[in-house]
Design a protein around this motif. Structure first.
Motif, PDB file in Angstrom:
ATOM      1  N   ALA A 133      -3.073  21.037  26.085  1.00  0.00           N
ATOM      2  CA  ALA A 133      -2.134  22.103  25.723  1.00  0.00           C
ATOM      3  C   ALA A 133      -1.062  22.338  26.788  1.00  0.00           C
ATOM      4  CB  ALA A 133      -2.902  23.404  25.463  1.00  0.00           C
ATOM      5  N   LEU A 134      -1.176  21.678  27.945  1.00  0.00           N
ATOM      6  CA  LEU A 134      -0.179  21.857  28.999  1.00  0.00           C
ATOM      7  C   LEU A 134       1.148  21.211  28.612  1.00  0.00           C
ATOM      8  CD1 LEU A 134      -2.170  21.052  32.272  1.00  0.00           C
ATOM      9  CD2 LEU A 134      -1.417  23.303  31.472  1.00  0.00           C
ATOM     10  N   THR A 135       2.219  21.938  28.822  1.00  0.00           N
ATOM     11  CA  THR A 135       3.572  21.402  28.676  1.00  0.00           C
ATOM     12  C   THR A 135       4.373  21.866  29.883  1.00  0.00           C
ATOM     13  OG1 THR A 135       4.444  23.328  27.502  1.00  0.00           O
ATOM     14  CG2 THR A 135       3.443  21.582  26.145  1.00  0.00           C
ATOM     15  N   ASP A 136       5.470  21.205  30.139  1.00  0.00           N
ATOM     16  CA  ASP A 136       6.313  21.646  31.245  1.00  0.00           C
ATOM     17  C   ASP A 136       6.808  23.068  31.007  1.00  0.00           C
ATOM     18  OD1 ASP A 136       5.833  19.122  32.174  1.00  0.00           O
ATOM     19  OD2 ASP A 136       7.940  18.572  32.412  1.00  0.00           O
ATOM     20  N   ALA A 137       6.989  23.427  29.738  1.00  0.00           N
ATOM     21  CA  ALA A 137       7.489  24.757  29.402  1.00  0.00           C
ATOM     22  C   ALA A 137       6.460  25.859  29.675  1.00  0.00           C
ATOM     23  CB  ALA A 137       7.914  24.802  27.939  1.00  0.00           C
ATOM     24  N   ASN A 138       5.156  25.575  29.504  1.00  0.00           N
ATOM     25  CA  ASN A 138       4.160  26.644  29.678  1.00  0.00           C
ATOM     26  C   ASN A 138       3.438  26.608  31.026  1.00  0.00           C
ATOM     27  OD1 ASN A 138       2.059  24.733  29.511  1.00  0.00           O
ATOM     28  ND2 ASN A 138       1.385  25.375  27.495  1.00  0.00           N
ATOM     29  N   MET A 139       3.765  25.671  31.883  1.00  0.00           N
ATOM     30  CA  MET A 139       3.030  25.526  33.140  1.00  0.00           C
ATOM     31  C   MET A 139       3.262  26.673  34.123  1.00  0.00           C
ATOM     32  SD  MET A 139       2.940  21.444  33.741  1.00  0.00           S
ATOM     33  CE  MET A 139       1.896  21.544  35.172  1.00  0.00           C
ATOM     34  N   THR A 140       4.354  27.419  33.965  1.00  0.00           N
ATOM     35  CA  THR A 140       4.595  28.539  34.870  1.00  0.00           C
ATOM     36  C   THR A 140       4.045  29.857  34.328  1.00  0.00           C
ATOM     37  OG1 THR A 140       6.781  28.892  33.918  1.00  0.00           O
ATOM     38  CG2 THR A 140       6.659  27.470  35.875  1.00  0.00           C
ATOM     39  N   GLU A 141       3.493  29.835  33.134  1.00  0.00           N
ATOM     40  CA  GLU A 141       2.884  31.038  32.561  1.00  0.00           C
ATOM     41  C   GLU A 141       1.728  31.494  33.437  1.00  0.00           C
ATOM     42  OE1 GLU A 141       0.425  32.375  28.550  1.00  0.00           O
ATOM     43  OE2 GLU A 141       1.413  30.431  28.600  1.00  0.00           O
ATOM     44  N   MET A 142       1.670  32.787  33.688  1.00  0.00           N
ATOM     45  CA  MET A 142       0.613  33.336  34.533  1.00  0.00           C
ATOM     46  C   MET A 142      -0.598  33.688  33.678  1.00  0.00           C
ATOM     47  SD  MET A 142       1.983  32.991  37.453  1.00  0.00           S
ATOM     48  CE  MET A 142       0.967  33.914  38.607  1.00  0.00           C
ATOM     49  N   ILE A 143      -1.773  33.291  34.154  1.00  0.00           N
ATOM     50  CA  ILE A 143      -3.038  33.478  33.443  1.00  0.00           C
ATOM     51  C   ILE A 143      -3.968  34.294  34.334  1.00  0.00           C
ATOM     52  CG2 ILE A 143      -5.059  32.278  32.481  1.00  0.00           C
ATOM     53  CD1 ILE A 143      -2.536  31.661  30.927  1.00  0.00           C
ATOM     54  N   GLN A 144      -4.651  35.245  33.737  1.00  0.00           N
ATOM     55  CA  GLN A 144      -5.658  36.014  34.482  1.00  0.00           C
ATOM     56  C   GLN A 144      -6.901  35.154  34.640  1.00  0.00           C
ATOM     57  OE1 GLN A 144      -4.933  39.342  35.401  1.00  0.00           O
ATOM     58  NE2 GLN A 144      -6.720  39.182  36.719  1.00  0.00           N
ATOM     59  N   ILE A 145      -7.345  34.995  35.872  1.00  0.00           N
ATOM     60  CA  ILE A 145      -8.587  34.266  36.140  1.00  0.00           C
ATOM     61  C   ILE A 145      -9.339  35.066  37.201  1.00  0.00           C
ATOM     62  CG2 ILE A 145      -7.415  32.663  37.706  1.00  0.00           C
ATOM     63  CD1 ILE A 145      -9.554  30.572  36.748  1.00  0.00           C
ATOM     64  N   GLY A 146     -10.381  35.708  36.770  1.00  0.00           N
ATOM     65  CA  GLY A 146     -11.091  36.613  37.669  1.00  0.00           C
ATOM     66  C   GLY A 146     -10.182  37.773  38.028  1.00  0.00           C
ATOM     67  N   PRO A 147     -10.149  38.140  39.294  1.00  0.00           N
ATOM     68  CA  PRO A 147      -9.335  39.301  39.698  1.00  0.00           C
ATOM     69  C   PRO A 147      -7.860  38.973  39.951  1.00  0.00           C
ATOM     70  CG  PRO A 147     -10.568  38.479  41.563  1.00  0.00           C
ATOM     71  CD  PRO A 147     -10.992  37.651  40.373  1.00  0.00           C
ATOM     72  N   VAL A 148      -7.456  37.709  39.822  1.00  0.00           N
ATOM     73  CA  VAL A 148      -6.078  37.322  40.144  1.00  0.00           C
ATOM     74  C   VAL A 148      -5.395  36.647  38.959  1.00  0.00           C
ATOM     75  CG1 VAL A 148      -6.583  37.037  42.603  1.00  0.00           C
ATOM     76  CG2 VAL A 148      -6.764  35.071  41.082  1.00  0.00           C
ATOM     77  N   LYS A 149      -4.067  36.594  39.047  1.00  0.00           N
ATOM     78  CA  LYS A 149      -3.292  35.821  38.075  1.00  0.00           C
ATOM     79  C   LYS A 149      -2.787  34.573  38.779  1.00  0.00           C
ATOM     80  CE  LYS A 149      -1.748  38.998  34.599  1.00  0.00           C
ATOM     81  NZ  LYS A 149      -0.622  39.359  33.759  1.00  0.00           N
ATOM     82  N   ARG A 150      -2.891  33.454  38.073  1.00  0.00           N
ATOM     83  CA  ARG A 150      -2.410  32.183  38.599  1.00  0.00           C
ATOM     84  C   ARG A 150      -1.625  31.472  37.513  1.00  0.00           C
ATOM     85  NH1 ARG A 150      -6.861  28.593  40.871  1.00  0.00           N
ATOM     86  NH2 ARG A 150      -5.049  27.448  41.578  1.00  0.00           N
ATOM     87  N   SER A 151      -0.746  30.577  37.916  1.00  0.00           N
ATOM     88  CA  SER A 151       0.012  29.811  36.938  1.00  0.00           C
ATOM     89  C   SER A 151      -0.898  28.764  36.296  1.00  0.00           C
ATOM     90  CB  SER A 151       1.207  29.114  37.601  1.00  0.00           C
ATOM     91  OG  SER A 151       0.756  28.092  38.475  1.00  0.00           O
ATOM     92  N   ARG A 152      -0.537  28.358  35.093  1.00  0.00           N
ATOM     93  CA  ARG A 152      -1.283  27.271  34.439  1.00  0.00           C
ATOM     94  C   ARG A 152      -1.287  26.034  35.338  1.00  0.00           C
ATOM     95  NH1 ARG A 152      -2.789  27.750  29.224  1.00  0.00           N
ATOM     96  NH2 ARG A 152      -1.979  29.533  28.091  1.00  0.00           N
ATOM     97  N   LEU A 153      -0.126  25.768  35.967  1.00  0.00           N
ATOM     98  CA  LEU A 153      -0.021  24.619  36.863  1.00  0.00           C
ATOM     99  C   LEU A 153      -1.017  24.734  38.015  1.00  0.00           C
ATOM    100  CD1 LEU A 153       1.395  22.059  37.932  1.00  0.00           C
ATOM    101  CD2 LEU A 153       3.025  23.576  39.061  1.00  0.00           C
ATOM    102  N   GLY A 154      -1.084  25.905  38.640  1.00  0.00           N
ATOM    103  CA  GLY A 154      -2.011  26.109  39.754  1.00  0.00           C
ATOM    104  C   GLY A 154      -3.461  25.956  39.335  1.00  0.00           C
ATOM    105  N   ILE A 155      -3.799  26.478  38.176  1.00  0.00           N
ATOM    106  CA  ILE A 155      -5.177  26.370  37.680  1.00  0.00           C
ATOM    107  C   ILE A 155      -5.509  24.914  37.364  1.00  0.00           C
ATOM    108  CG2 ILE A 155      -6.776  27.013  35.834  1.00  0.00           C
ATOM    109  CD1 ILE A 155      -5.202  29.696  35.645  1.00  0.00           C
ATOM    110  N   ALA A 156      -4.573  24.218  36.707  1.00  0.00           N
ATOM    111  CA  ALA A 156      -4.823  22.823  36.339  1.00  0.00           C
ATOM    112  C   ALA A 156      -4.980  21.940  37.581  1.00  0.00           C
ATOM    113  CB  ALA A 156      -3.696  22.305  35.456  1.00  0.00           C
TER     114      ALA A 156
END
Length: 186
Positions: A133-156
């Motif tokens: 589901a990763l695309t260049d367009a959605n990789m900067t979207e911030m996702i809640q993971i535990g107590p922090v938000k990270r970008s899809r790129l950072g999580i991947a």
């Protein structure tokens, strides 16, 4: 004399832990380079995820069931625990990318090999969906993971990096048992 041999073995094992990811990525680079695509950044992270998935799954399949309780020293995790750690981490990170409510727990490390491998495969299925589901367009979207938000790129990339670290441990355990790790097979 025996203490010297044990110390040498530990030094070699330590060096392998640090060198395995470097050597593995060198071997995998030719097969995992992203093709020309409309999404070159997401293709790059997907291109690193795919061979790592294969290496980890093949390590889990190759290690004999009786060696899932193996650990090099008393204070280090068993092979089963390392596999379960990959499962837990992937369920957490890829579950967050997929919007899955609660991560699935890994089986106990005392479970049989088939149960542990099935849970690992299920965690990779979760990651397959997330990475697809990763695309260049959605990789900067911030996702809640535990107590922090990270970008899809950072999580991947974090998932790929963590899997690489854990694969180095699995490869070391395999070497200590006289097995050839998947990234070293000819």
């Amino acid at each position: 004399m025996c203490e010297v041999m044990v110390m040498r073995r530990m030094m070699v094992c330590g060096a392998l832990i640090f060198l395995a990811p470097v050597l593995m990525f060198g071997q995998a680079a030719a097969t995992s380079a992203p093709a020309a695509t409309a999404n070159p950044m997401s293709a790059e992270v997907q291109g690193r995820y795919t061979p790592m998935k294969g290496f980890i799954l093949k390590s889990a399949d190759t290690m004999p069931a009786e060696d899932y309780t193996f650990k090099p020293t008393a204070d280090i995790r068993t092979f089963a625990r390392v596999v379960n750690h990959v499962t837990e981490a992937q369920n957490r990170t890829c579950g967050a990318l997929n919007g899955t409510a609660a991560p699935k727990p890994a089986p106990p490390e005392t479970a049989d090999k088939a149960t542990i491998v099935d849970a690992l495969k299920a965690s990779f299925a979760e990651c397959d969906k997330a990475f697809a589901a990763l695309t260049d367009a959605n990789m900067t979207e911030m996702i809640q993971i535990g107590p922090v938000k990270r970008s899809r790129l950072g999580i991947a990339w974090g998932t790929v990096t963590h899997d690489t670290e854990q694969y180095a441990t699995l490869a070391l355990y395999m070497r200590l048992k006289g097995l050839v790790p998947p990234s070293s097979e000819k």
